[in-house]
Write a protein that holds these residues in place. Sequence first.
Motif, PDB file in Angstrom:
ATOM      1  N   ALA A  28       0.842  -1.197   0.000  1.00 11.22           N
ATOM      2  CA  ALA A  28       0.000   0.000   0.000  1.00 11.22           C
ATOM      3  C   ALA A  28       0.876   1.244   0.000  1.00 11.22           C
ATOM      4  CB  ALA A  28      -0.911  -0.006   1.233  1.00 11.22           C
ATOM      5  N   PRO A  29       0.428   2.336  -0.642  1.00  9.93           N
ATOM      6  CA  PRO A  29       1.257   3.548  -0.740  1.00  9.93           C
ATOM      7  C   PRO A  29       1.763   4.051   0.604  1.00  9.93           C
ATOM      8  CG  PRO A  29      -0.623   3.705  -2.217  1.00  9.93           C
ATOM      9  CD  PRO A  29      -0.825   2.454  -1.409  1.00  9.93           C
ATOM     10  N   ALA A  30       0.936   3.964   1.638  1.00 10.10           N
ATOM     11  CA  ALA A  30       1.345   4.489   2.942  1.00 10.10           C
ATOM     12  C   ALA A  30       2.498   3.711   3.545  1.00 10.10           C
ATOM     13  CB  ALA A  30       0.150   4.455   3.896  1.00 10.10           C
ATOM     14  N   ARG A  55       4.847   1.973   1.547  1.00  7.47           N
ATOM     15  CA  ARG A  55       5.832   1.602   0.535  1.00  7.47           C
ATOM     16  C   ARG A  55       7.243   2.064   0.876  1.00  7.47           C
ATOM     17  NH1 ARG A  55       3.305   2.483  -5.035  1.00  7.47           N
ATOM     18  NH2 ARG A  55       1.712   1.365  -3.865  1.00  7.47           N
ATOM     19  N   GLU A  56       7.364   3.141   1.679  1.00  7.02           N
ATOM     20  CA  GLU A  56       8.715   3.580   2.010  1.00  7.02           C
ATOM     21  C   GLU A  56       9.433   2.564   2.888  1.00  7.02           C
ATOM     22  OE1 GLU A  56       5.966   5.208   5.183  1.00  7.02           O
ATOM     23  OE2 GLU A  56       5.973   4.997   2.990  1.00  7.02           O
ATOM     24  N   TYR A  69       9.207  -6.376  -3.964  1.00  4.04           N
ATOM     25  CA  TYR A  69       9.507  -5.478  -2.864  1.00  4.04           C
ATOM     26  C   TYR A  69      10.053  -6.258  -1.665  1.00  4.04           C
ATOM     27  CZ  TYR A  69       7.044  -1.942  -5.492  1.00  4.04           C
ATOM     28  OH  TYR A  69       6.670  -1.060  -6.469  1.00  4.04           O
TER      29      TYR A  69
END
Length: 324
Positions: free
Chosen positions: A126-128, A130-131, A312
């Motif tokens: 999820a984008p939140a 991904r870091e 990832y």
Amino acid sequence: MYSQAMDILVLQSYEQALPFWAELARTQGAEELCLDWQAHQLIWESFYAPRGAELRVYVALEGGRPAGIVPLLLTREDRARGGTWTFTDDFLLAREYFCPPSLLPRLLPLLPEHLADDLSCFEVPAPAARERFEACPGAIVDLGQDREAYLASLPGRHRRQLRAVWDRNLDLTVAADRQVRRELLEELLEAYLGYWRDRFPGEQERQEYSRDKVRTDLALMRRAEEMGRLLALRLSLGGRLVAANFSVLHGRDRLDDYLCLRDPREQARGLGNFSILANMEEARRAGVRWYDLSAILNDYKRRFLNTRAVFYRWRYAAAQEAAS
């Protein structure tokens, strides 16, 4: 779907995990070799346990029900040098977590630091979150509608190399089905393992490693056959089997290339590359679009690639920074 509260059970064996595994398989409906309890148990019993590894199976519970399962092992060698835990380090099952990708940002910080390729090339955090992951190149091929369309998608040098391999092996007979047929492999298997004995003379441990790895791989392919997920290819020259390739169907339109046995006496033919090309033909007939050569991006794989797919990997340092 998932609440914030999560409990972790740490189990010492796959037998202890079986009830949770069975319930999670029912709720997720996964009929995949990489998520199969028997496949994981087979790898452990036939390869890692005899080599003195340590096993931990982490079960994530929410509301008392299993939401994810992560088996980790610590090999004897890693334990001696203070190394980290890992998934099934030498097997392609290491590429999968048995939980939804959306759960990973909350589950992974609860696990010991370990080495793994966390997600497949088609599962994106999820984008939140991904870091907390790092993107790594994956060896994914888009098969295209036919061989010519696929070859046309490659850089010229790679296209010429693969055409030459194809033309060099047109005298081979190719047979494909959904069975391992171990009885047909004995002579080829002896030649293949003999190559490793000759390559490492006097190194008994390395020879045993190669032997046990191939035997475990073939047992996994037998399990894939039982699940109806196997694609097997046999290449013969004048009635003599010179190569056998085994791959596993994944989802509806993907295939994981798993094991290729080759006769070392035919090394000049490039049988490994030709087996992939021939297997791509069968994969298209089976409705496969995405051909997965695994995350390890060796030089020989690069000539097959026509995508920029990534998978990832969890970054523990980033997770610790985010939590501080």
